[in-house]
Each structure stands twice: as structure tokens, then as C-alpha cells.
Design an enzyme around this catalytic site. Structure first.
Site, PDB file in Angstrom:
ATOM      1  N   ASP A  83      89.818 -16.353 -10.371  1.00 59.54           N
ATOM      2  CA  ASP A  83      89.604 -16.541  -9.136  1.00 59.54           C
ATOM      3  C   ASP A  83      90.686 -17.822  -8.822  1.00 59.54           C
ATOM      4  OD1 ASP A  83      88.395 -16.551  -6.457  1.00 59.54           O
ATOM      5  OD2 ASP A  83      86.940 -17.990  -7.230  1.00 59.54           O
ATOM      6  N   GLY A 224      84.923 -16.868   0.700  1.00 65.56           N
ATOM      7  CA  GLY A 224      84.077 -17.635   1.520  1.00 65.56           C
ATOM      8  C   GLY A 224      83.059 -16.838   2.164  1.00 65.56           C
ATOM      9  N   ASP A 268      79.696 -17.429  -4.207  1.00 69.31           N
ATOM     10  CA  ASP A 268      79.599 -18.684  -5.064  1.00 69.31           C
ATOM     11  C   ASP A 268      78.369 -19.449  -4.629  1.00 69.31           C
ATOM     12  OD1 ASP A 268      79.525 -20.239  -7.215  1.00 69.31           O
ATOM     13  OD2 ASP A 268      81.561 -21.079  -7.025  1.00 69.31           O
ATOM     14  N   THR A 269      78.697 -19.894  -3.272  1.00 70.91           N
ATOM     15  CA  THR A 269      77.841 -20.976  -2.877  1.00 70.91           C
ATOM     16  C   THR A 269      76.337 -20.345  -2.802  1.00 70.91           C
ATOM     17  OG1 THR A 269      79.795 -21.892  -1.502  1.00 70.91           O
ATOM     18  CG2 THR A 269      77.527 -22.354  -0.684  1.00 70.91           C
TER      19      THR A 269
HETATM   20  P1  13P Z   1      81.551 -19.095  -1.027  1.00 70.92           P
HETATM   21  O1  13P Z   1      81.795 -20.531  -1.136  1.00 70.92           O
HETATM   22  O2  13P Z   1      81.508 -18.872   0.229  1.00 70.92           O
HETATM   23  O3  13P Z   1      80.537 -18.631  -2.127  1.00 70.92           O
HETATM   24  O4  13P Z   1      83.049 -18.638  -1.555  1.00 70.92           O
HETATM   25  C1  13P Z   1      83.341 -18.120  -2.823  1.00 70.92           C
HETATM   26  C2  13P Z   1      84.846 -17.847  -2.881  1.00 70.92           C
HETATM   27  O5  13P Z   1      85.460 -17.491  -2.066  1.00 70.92           O
HETATM   28  C3  13P Z   1      85.049 -17.954  -4.321  1.00 70.92           C
HETATM   29  O6  13P Z   1      86.885 -17.567  -4.433  1.00 70.92           O
HETATM   30  O1  G3H Z   2      86.947 -20.800  -4.736  1.00 69.29           O
HETATM   31  C1  G3H Z   2      85.704 -21.319  -4.881  1.00 69.29           C
HETATM   32  C2  G3H Z   2      84.565 -20.904  -5.785  1.00 69.29           C
HETATM   33  O2  G3H Z   2      83.282 -21.157  -5.241  1.00 69.29           O
HETATM   34  C3  G3H Z   2      84.742 -21.531  -7.331  1.00 69.29           C
HETATM   35  O3  G3H Z   2      84.898 -22.837  -6.795  1.00 69.29           O
HETATM   36  O4  G3H Z   2      86.648 -24.194  -8.085  1.00 69.29           O
HETATM   37  O5  G3H Z   2      84.276 -25.360  -7.828  1.00 69.29           O
HETATM   38  O6  G3H Z   2      84.627 -23.554  -9.524  1.00 69.29           O
HETATM   39  P1  G3H Z   2      85.256 -24.099  -8.070  1.00 69.29           P
HETATM   40 ZN    ZN Z   3      87.614 -18.032  -2.694  1.00 61.61          ZN
END
Ligand code: 13P
Ligand code: G3H
Ligand code: ZN
Length: 350
Positions: A83, A224, A268-269
Site C-alpha cells: 500500500d 480512504g 483500514d480505519t
Molecule cells: P481509510 O483510512 O479510510 O481506512 O483508508 C485506508 C486506505 O486508503 C489505505 O490505503
Molecule cells: O494509507 C493509509 C493506511 O491506513 C495505512 O496507514 O501508514 O498508518 O500504516 P499507516
Molecule cells: Zn490509501
């Protein structure tokens, strides 16, 4: 089954008209939560690691946990994705480690903060595509910049400052040959995306629809895309947390995106909130407890529940057994002989 090509997962999702959740991981419990949710819903899935996650887990811990996942859940096609790779070197090291897919986020400079210019983005992304495709590895690029800052990554701002220009999206896809394209439509990383339920003035689904019209064969990616549900916010706050009121991306908007070419949805969030809420609850209600399993287990279950829900909402549920995964060598051949070509002017020529 071995780790699967992300490109194949997305091609299959396009055929089936569904989206695939890409969930971030940092440790064993998060990987287990995703794999259990995938088994329960029979979903193909993308597991992704940020640079921060790779650092946190020293690369090899995470990678070997992923191999364990592939071994223990042989019926689940699972891709391992970098990522927000910030440079050619980051992508190269992910490929060397065994990731089946990388994101070259050339929308920002290697510092992960400063927006690049278009030519710079094209240049570095094209270089990664060339290197990765020769090895059968999938590449996601990004055009436009998300809002917010996550773990030091991101340009900040509201998310509306660098919304993707559809003309640039077309040129970018043509000049880079990426397998998947992340676009900026007003979302931000993290919990604080919108100050009220988003409408078309802040969440630019019209731009997404326009880009899909012009790039009908390109797999679009929504970053996001956590929905930041109120019930998860409430649990965190009820047990001692201090989250400000906030709104994420409504699931129905993501579903609209899926109808218009979105194949990968990054979350992720929501999982972070679920984990934190569950841990806070256990420790708040049972201050005498100190065995990490007492809170890690409910945390894992809470994340599994969120992931399974998203898998159903994105439509990937029930599709794990639809196809036979190709080997990375077969993918390499497909890139070399042109059958996996994605450039709009060449796609479909083979
Ligand atoms: P969120 O913070 O909305 O979960 O997005 C995660 C994301 O885009 C990781 O690349
Ligand atoms: O891109 C954002 C993802 O939520 C990953 O977050 O860089 O804190 O691991 P991080
Ligand atoms: Zn992202």
C-alpha cells in the site's frame, strides 16, 4: 494456494461486477480476522501492508504470516499488496519479498507529503510498471491526491484540493500501463474525512463516473474508503476514548462506485476503530485482566465482523471459488505477450 495476482482478482471482479476490499494489516490478529471473514463469506481478498506496517513487522514477520494464511486457507484467493509505495525502491523490495502487487503512489514525492507534478508521477510509475510486469506483479498507480495525513503519509488538506482531473487520468493510464488506478474524489485517510454526511459537494462521485466512462477497462481504486460507522465511534468513546464527531464514506456511495468501475476498495480505519473499541471495552470492564489474549481475541472478532460485513456489501462474498488462480509466471507471460495490456489504445488488441 500460493498468493494470487491482484490483477487476476480485479479482472474477475470486473467480470462479476463486484468490488474487492483491500484491508490493511500489521500483525497476526489482523491477518487472521481477514482470513476468517473471507472463509465465512467465501470471498477473494486483498491484504495490504503500508510502509509503516512493513517497518513495524520487520517485513519477514508479516510476509511469513501471509504465507501461513495462504497455507491455512487454501480455498481463498488472496493477493498481498504494497500500500502506498513511495518510491521505485520500496516497490522493488516488496516484489523481492514476494508481494504479488504493489502500489506506486507517485502522486506524492518520496517524502510521502509533497504533491508531485504529472510528469514526475508518470515517470516513476512507468518505471515500476516495467519492472513489476516483467516479474508478473500487478501495479496500482495514483493520480490526484487524497486529503489527510496518516502515519506521516499524505499531503494534508480537505481532500478537495487535488481531485483527479479526468483528462489526466486518461493520459496517465495510457502512458503508464498500470493495472489499477487510484483516483482522488474528496476522500481522506483516517477517521476525519467529513464533518457531516457527505454529499456531492465534497464526495465527487460525478468525477469517478466520468473517469470510468473514459476509461471503461481500467480498474478504479477508492482509497480512504472507511465508513467510520457511528456505532464503532461510540464504543471507543464509551470506554474512555476521545474521538470527535466525524463521517466517513457511506457504503452506498462505494456501491455506486462499484457500479462504475471501482474494483478495489481500501479500508483500514474501520478495522482500527473496531479493534480499539473492543480492547478498550475489555480493559474498562475488567481492569484486573492482563493476559493479552483476553483483549486480542475480542479485538480480532470485532475486526472480523467489520471485514465480513464489507465483503458482503462490496459483493465479493461468494466468489472465492469462481476461478482457478493463475501463477505469477502465467501473469508474467500475459504481460509479455500483450494479453494483459491495459493501455486504453492497446487494450483488447490481443
Ligand atoms: P481509510 O483510512 O479510510 O481506512 O483508508 C485506508 C486506505 O486508503 C489505505 O490505503
Ligand atoms: O494509507 C493509509 C493506511 O491506513 C495505512 O496507514 O501508514 O498508518 O500504516 P499507516
Ligand atoms: Zn490509501
Amino acid at each position: 494456494m500460493p498468493l494470487v495476482s491482484m490483477r487476476q482478482l480485479l479482472d474477475e471482479a470486473a467480470k462479476g461486477g463486484y468490488g474487492v476490499g483491500a484491508f490493511n494489516v500489521n500483525n497476526m490478529e489482523q491477518i487472521q480476522a481477514i482470513m476468517e471473514a473471507a472463509r465465512a463469506t467465501q470471498s477473494p481478498v486483498i491484504v495490504q501492508a503500508s510502509r509503516g506496517a512493513r517497518q513495524y513487522s520487520q517485513d519477514n514477520f508479516l510476509y511469513h504470516l501471509m504465507l501461513a494464511a495462504a497455507e491455512l486457507y487454501p480455498e481463498i484467493p488472496v493477493a498481498m499488496h504494497q500500500d502506498h509505495g513511495n518510491s521505485f525502491e520500496t516497490c522493488k523490495s516488496a516484489i523481492a519479498l514476494g508481494f504479488t502487487s504493489v502500489m506506486m503512489d507517485g502522486s506524492l514525492k518520496a517524502d510521502g507529503k509533497t504533491p508531485t507534478d504529472f510528469e514526475e508521477n508518470v515517470e516513476v510509475t512507468r518505471k515500476v510498471v516495467e519492472y513489476a510486469h516483467e516479474r508478473g506483479v500487478t501495479v496500482e498507480g495514483e493520480i490526484g491526491v487524497l486529503g489527510g495525513i496518516e502515519d506521516g503519509h499524505g499531503a494534508g488538506g480537505t481532500g478537495l484540493e487535488h481531485v483527479t482531473d479526468p483528462d489526466q487520468a486518461v493520459e496517465f493510464a495510457e502512458r503508464t500501463g498500470v493495472d489499477a488506478l487510484a483516483i482522488a474524489i474528496g476522500t481522506s485517510h483516517g477517521a476525519y474525512k467529513f464533518s457531516k454526511k457527505p454529499d456531492g459537494s465534497v464526495l465527487k462521485m460525478d468525477i469517478l463516473i466520468e473517469i470510468h466512462k473514459r476509461l471503461p477497462r481500467t480498474h478504479l481504486v477508492m482509497h480512504g474508503s472507511s465508513s467510520v460507522p457511528k456505532d464503532l465511534q461510540d464504543i471507543v468513546n464509551k470506554y474512555g476514548g476521545h474521538l470527535k464527531e466525524t463521517w466517513g464514506v457511506p457504503v452506498e456511495e462505494i456501491q455506486l462506485g462499484i457500479q462504475h468501475g471501482v474494483r478495489k476498495i481500501n479500508v483500514d480505519t474501520d478495522n482500527r476503530l473496531a479493534i480499539t473499541g473492543a480492547i478498550r471495552k475489555v480493559l474498562f470492564e475488567n481492569p484486573e485482566k492482563f493476559d493479552p489474549r483476553d483483549y486480542n481475541k475480542p479485538a480480532r472478532e470485532a475486526m472480523q465482523k467489520v471485514v465480513a460485513e464489507r465483503m458482503t456489501q462490496f459483493g465479493q462474498a461468494g466468489h472465492a471459488g469462481d476461478y482457478t488462480p493463475k501463477t505469477i509466471e502465467e501473469m508474467r507471460e500475459g504481460y509479455l505477450d500483450g494479453t494483459l495490456e491495459t493501455r486504453p489504445s492497446l487494450a483488447g488488441a490481443h
